[in-house]
Design a protein around this motif. Structure first.
Motif, PDB file in Angstrom:
ATOM      1  N   SER A   1      38.346 -42.208  60.563  1.00  0.00           N
ATOM      2  CA  SER A   1      38.084 -40.805  60.257  1.00  0.00           C
ATOM      3  C   SER A   1      39.262 -40.108  59.599  1.00  0.00           C
ATOM      4  CB  SER A   1      37.694 -40.064  61.544  1.00  0.00           C
ATOM      5  OG  SER A   1      36.657 -40.751  62.214  1.00  0.00           O
ATOM      6  N   ASN A   2      40.469 -40.646  59.773  1.00  0.00           N
ATOM      7  CA  ASN A   2      41.657 -40.065  59.148  1.00  0.00           C
ATOM      8  C   ASN A   2      42.305 -41.028  58.149  1.00  0.00           C
ATOM      9  OD1 ASN A   2      41.925 -38.788  62.317  1.00  0.00           O
ATOM     10  ND2 ASN A   2      41.894 -37.385  60.589  1.00  0.00           N
ATOM     11  N   TYR A   3      41.520 -41.983  57.659  1.00  0.00           N
ATOM     12  CA  TYR A   3      41.974 -42.926  56.627  1.00  0.00           C
ATOM     13  C   TYR A   3      43.169 -43.754  57.092  1.00  0.00           C
ATOM     14  CZ  TYR A   3      39.070 -39.938  53.653  1.00  0.00           C
ATOM     15  OH  TYR A   3      38.019 -39.228  53.116  1.00  0.00           O
TER      16      TYR A   3
ATOM     17  N   HIS B   1      37.367 -43.559  63.714  1.00  0.00           N
ATOM     18  CA  HIS B   1      38.428 -43.316  64.692  1.00  0.00           C
ATOM     19  C   HIS B   1      37.866 -43.192  66.101  1.00  0.00           C
ATOM     20  CE1 HIS B   1      42.692 -42.329  65.070  1.00  0.00           C
ATOM     21  NE2 HIS B   1      42.400 -41.351  65.893  1.00  0.00           N
TER      22      HIS B   1
ATOM     23  N   ILE C   1      48.031 -41.022  55.371  1.00  0.00           N
ATOM     24  CA  ILE C   1      46.642 -40.594  55.174  1.00  0.00           C
ATOM     25  C   ILE C   1      46.221 -41.113  53.789  1.00  0.00           C
ATOM     26  CG2 ILE C   1      44.976 -38.718  55.432  1.00  0.00           C
ATOM     27  CD1 ILE C   1      46.822 -39.127  57.854  1.00  0.00           C
TER      28      ILE C   1
ATOM     29  N   ASP D   1      48.550 -43.943  64.115  1.00  0.00           N
ATOM     30  CA  ASP D   1      49.012 -43.024  63.075  1.00  0.00           C
ATOM     31  C   ASP D   1      49.686 -43.843  61.976  1.00  0.00           C
ATOM     32  OD1 ASP D   1      48.056 -40.865  64.445  1.00  0.00           O
ATOM     33  OD2 ASP D   1      50.000 -40.167  65.183  1.00  0.00           O
TER      34      ASP D   1
ATOM     35  N   PHE E   1      41.254 -29.631  61.720  1.00  0.00           N
ATOM     36  CA  PHE E   1      40.495 -30.805  61.321  1.00  0.00           C
ATOM     37  C   PHE E   1      39.055 -30.476  60.945  1.00  0.00           C
ATOM     38  CE2 PHE E   1      43.863 -32.279  64.165  1.00  0.00           C
ATOM     39  CZ  PHE E   1      44.503 -33.168  63.324  1.00  0.00           C
TER      40      PHE E   1
ATOM     41  N   LEU F   1      41.769 -35.277  54.360  1.00  0.00           N
ATOM     42  CA  LEU F   1      42.430 -35.616  55.618  1.00  0.00           C
ATOM     43  C   LEU F   1      41.440 -36.210  56.603  1.00  0.00           C
ATOM     44  CD1 LEU F   1      45.137 -35.350  57.284  1.00  0.00           C
ATOM     45  CD2 LEU F   1      44.124 -33.295  58.267  1.00  0.00           C
ATOM     46  N   VAL F   2      40.203 -35.725  56.555  1.00  0.00           N
ATOM     47  CA  VAL F   2      39.186 -36.127  57.533  1.00  0.00           C
ATOM     48  C   VAL F   2      37.934 -36.583  56.794  1.00  0.00           C
ATOM     49  CG1 VAL F   2      37.713 -35.362  59.424  1.00  0.00           C
ATOM     50  CG2 VAL F   2      40.049 -34.501  59.256  1.00  0.00           C
TER      51      VAL F   2
ATOM     52  N   SER G   1      45.450 -44.045  68.356  1.00  0.00           N
ATOM     53  CA  SER G   1      45.852 -42.967  67.447  1.00  0.00           C
ATOM     54  C   SER G   1      47.367 -42.752  67.526  1.00  0.00           C
ATOM     55  CB  SER G   1      45.060 -41.701  67.774  1.00  0.00           C
ATOM     56  OG  SER G   1      45.132 -40.772  66.725  1.00  0.00           O
TER      57      SER G   1
ATOM     58  N   GLN H   1      49.206 -31.136  64.655  1.00  0.00           N
ATOM     59  CA  GLN H   1      49.389 -32.543  64.321  1.00  0.00           C
ATOM     60  C   GLN H   1      50.390 -32.737  63.188  1.00  0.00           C
ATOM     61  OE1 GLN H   1      47.694 -36.165  65.146  1.00  0.00           O
ATOM     62  NE2 GLN H   1      49.825 -35.848  64.595  1.00  0.00           N
TER      63      GLN H   1
END
Length: 481
Positions: free
Chosen positions: A418-420, A449, A300, A292, A26, A322-323, A266, A348
C-alpha cells in the motif's frame, strides 16, 4: 489547557453533515485543515483562529463559498499526526457554517482517558495481566534507561509486554525469545491486542511455545525504530545493553544468540532488519515484513540520490503517490503538507527526520525535503545514506559479518504494498545477492501492506509460519530455507 487547535471543514454540497469531520495524511479526503498553537485556555474563554495562516489544501478564505460541516479539536498531546484525536483531547460538535464567512464553535467534549497498558474489554477472561501473579501469561514491563535518561536529562523508560508460553513455570525449561516490533501510528493499547494474539495462538497450538517480547517504539516524535539517533537518543544502545539483559535475567529465555529472534511489520519490519544487520552475532535471525524503505533509491516512489531529487514530483513533473489502496490514493505532497498542519512533529514523514537526520542549528532535525516544494536536501540524504540506508550498509559489512548473517535474513512484502515498499525490498534483494548474503526475500503477488499475513484464510497465518521457522532455527535445523 494548551495544545494545537485544529479545525476541519468539509463542503456539504446539499448533503447532511457527517457525524465527524477529520483528515489523515494517508487519506485526507475532501477536507480543508487549518491549525495554530494556543496556550492556557480557560473555561469560557474565546480564542480566534486564523484559518488562513497555516492551512491545507487551501486557505479558508479561498474556499468555494457554501455550507460546510466544521469541527474543531484541541490536540493537547501534540500527537494528532500520529494517532489522530484521542484521550484528553477537546472537541466540538460538528457545526454547519457558511464559508468563507466563518463562525463559532465550542470545545465542549473531552475524550476520556484510557490506560494504554490495560487489555481491551474484548480480551478473553483467562488472559492475565498481573505482575504480582506467580504465573501470569502476559506481563508488562517498565524499565528505566540510564542511557536514554542521560540523553534527555529526565527519566526515560522502555515499556512493553512480555508474553509467556502456556507451560511456562519458574525454574522450568528455557524458551527461545522473539522480539516483535510494531508499526507506525495507532494508540499504545494496540500492543495489548498483539500480546493477546500471541498468547492465544500459542495456547491453541498454532505457534510453538516461545517467549514473545513486545517493546513500545512510540516516541513523541514518531517512532524510535530502535536506532541510535542524534535527535531521539541512543535507542539501539539502550535496547541491546539494557533491555535485552533485563529480559534474560528476568525470564527463562534461552540466552544463546541462536535462540534470540527479531520480527516486526512496517516500521517494526525496518527496526528488526536494522538490529540484525547492526548486530550480526547478537541475534539468530530476523523475519521482517513490509519494512519501511530499506534502500533510499526507492524511498516510496522517489530516488533520493537522483540529481535534483524531489519527493513530490517525478522527473517528468508528475505527482508521486504515497498510498495505493483501492480508490483511496494520497500523493506524497498531500500527505506531507496535511501532516505539517496537523502537527510540527510526530507524523510519519516527520518521524523519519527525527530518526535519520542530522541535528540543525536550531536543535531540531534537518528536514530531508522542503515541505513546500518537495525538493530533497542532498547533504541530509548523504547523512541518511551513511547511517541508515540498510542496503548501502550491506557494502560496509566485513567478510566476517557477512558470514555471521548467513541464513539470518528473511523479508516478506506484498507485491502491491500500500505504500510501495516492495520497490525498496526488490533493490535490497539485488544488493544482498551481489554481497553474497543468503537472504530469503519473498515478494507476495497481489498482497498489500494490510493483508500480507493472511494464509489459508487466517488473517494472521504468516505468524505461524514465521514462528515455526524460528523454532526450527533454534533447534539448529535449516528446514525453513
Amino acid at each position: 489547557m494548551s495544545g494545537r487547535l485544529i479545525v476541519f471543514a468539509q463542503a456539504l454540497d446539499g448533503k447532511a453533515p457527517p457525524p465527524s469531520v477529520d483528515a489523515s495524511p494517508f487519506d485526507p479526503g475532501p477536507v480543508i485543515v487549518a491549525a495554530q498553537e494556543v496556550a492556557s485556555l480557560t473555561p469560557g474563554e474565546t480564542v480566534e483562529l486564523d484559518a488562513d495562516l497555516l492551512a491545507f489544501p487551501r486557505r479558508f478564505e479561498t474556499a468555494p463559498s457554501g455550507r460546510y460541516a466544521v469541527q474543531v479539536v484541541l490536540d493537547r498531546n501534540h500527537d494528532y499526526a500520529r494517532t489522530g484525536r484521542g484521550a484528553g483531547d477537546l472537541l466540538s460538535a460538528v457545526t454547519v457554517l457558511d464559508l468563507p464567512t466563518g463562525g463559532s464553535l465550542s470545545l465542549d467534549t473531552e475524550l476520556p482517558m484510557i490506560d494504554a497498558w490495560t487489555l481491551p474489554a474484548t480480551a478473553p477472561a483467562h488472559v492475565i495481566v498481573d505482575t504480582q501473579s506467580t504465573r501470569p501469561s502476559i506481563r508488562s514491563f517498565d524499565l528505566h534507561s540510564e542511557r536514554l535518561s542521560r540523553f534527555w536529562g529526565r527519566p526515560i523508560s522502555m515499556r512493553g509486554y512480555v508474553v509467556l508460553p502456556p507451560d511456562y513455570t519458574p525454574g522450568g525449561r528455557r524458551y527461545p525469545v522473539v522480539y516483535w516490533f510494531h508499526g507506525f501510528g495507532g494508540p499504545t493499547y494496540n500492543l495489548t491486542q498483539s500480546a493477546v494474539r500471541f498468547q492465544q495462538r500459542m495456547t491453541r497450538g498454532k505457534m510453538p511455545p516461545m517467549i514473545w517480547m513486545i517493546p513500545d517504539m512510540t516516541t513523541p516524535t514518531g517512532t524510535s525504530e530502535f536506532v541510535d539517533s542524534v535527535n531521539n537518543g541512543p535507542w539501539d544502545t539502550a535496547f541491546t545493553n539494557e533491555l535485552l539483559p533485563h529480559i534474560d535475567r528476568t525470564y527463562r529465555t534461552d540466552a544463546r544468540s541462536g535462540a534470540r529472534f527479531l520480527t516486526g511489520h512496517s516500521s517494526g519490519g525496518w527496526a528488526s532488519l536494522h538490529l540484525q544487520l547492526a548486530h550480526p552475532r547478537l541475534f539468530g535471525g530476523t523475519w521482517s515484513t513490509s519494512p519501511d524503505p530499506v534502500d533510499f533509491h526507492a524511498f516510496i516512489q522517489a530516488d533520493l540520490y537522483a540529481p535534483g531529487a524531489n519527493v513530490y514530483r517525478s522527473g517528468d513533473g508528475q505527482p508521486l503517490p504515497l498510498v495505493r489502496q483501492g480508490a483511496s490514493v494520497s500523493s506524497f505532497e498531500t500527505a506531507a503538507r496535511t501532516e505539517a498542519v496537523l502537527g510540527a512533529y510526530g507524523g510519519q514523514l516527520t518521524s523519519f527526520d527525527w530518526t535519520f537526520s542530522p541535528r540543525g542549528e536550531d536543535g531540531r532535525p534537518q528536514p530531508m525535503f522542503d515541505r513546500t516544494t518537495g525538493a530533497v536536501d542532498p547533504a541530509v540524504v548523504a547523512y541518511w545514506q551513511a547511517h541508515y540506508d540498510l542496503a548501502a550498509g550491506l557494502a560496509r559489512l566485513t567478510p566476517a559479518d557477512r558470514r555471521a548473517l548467513h541464513g539470518k535474513l528473511h523479508i516478506w512484502v506484498g507485491g502491491s504494498d500500500s505504500n510501495y515498499l516492495d520497490g525498496a525490498v526488490r533493490k535490497f534483494d539485488v544488493v544482498a545477492k551481489a554481497a553474497e548474503l543468503d537472504a530469503a526475500v519473498a515478494i507476495v503477488p497481489g498482497r498489500t501492506h494490510f493483508d500480507l499475513y493472511t494464509e489459508n484464510g487466517d488473517t494472521f497465518g504468516l505468524l505461524d509460519t514465521i514462528a515455526a521457522q524460528m523454532a526450527a532455527s533454534s533447534r539448529g535445523t535449516n528446514s525453513h530455507r
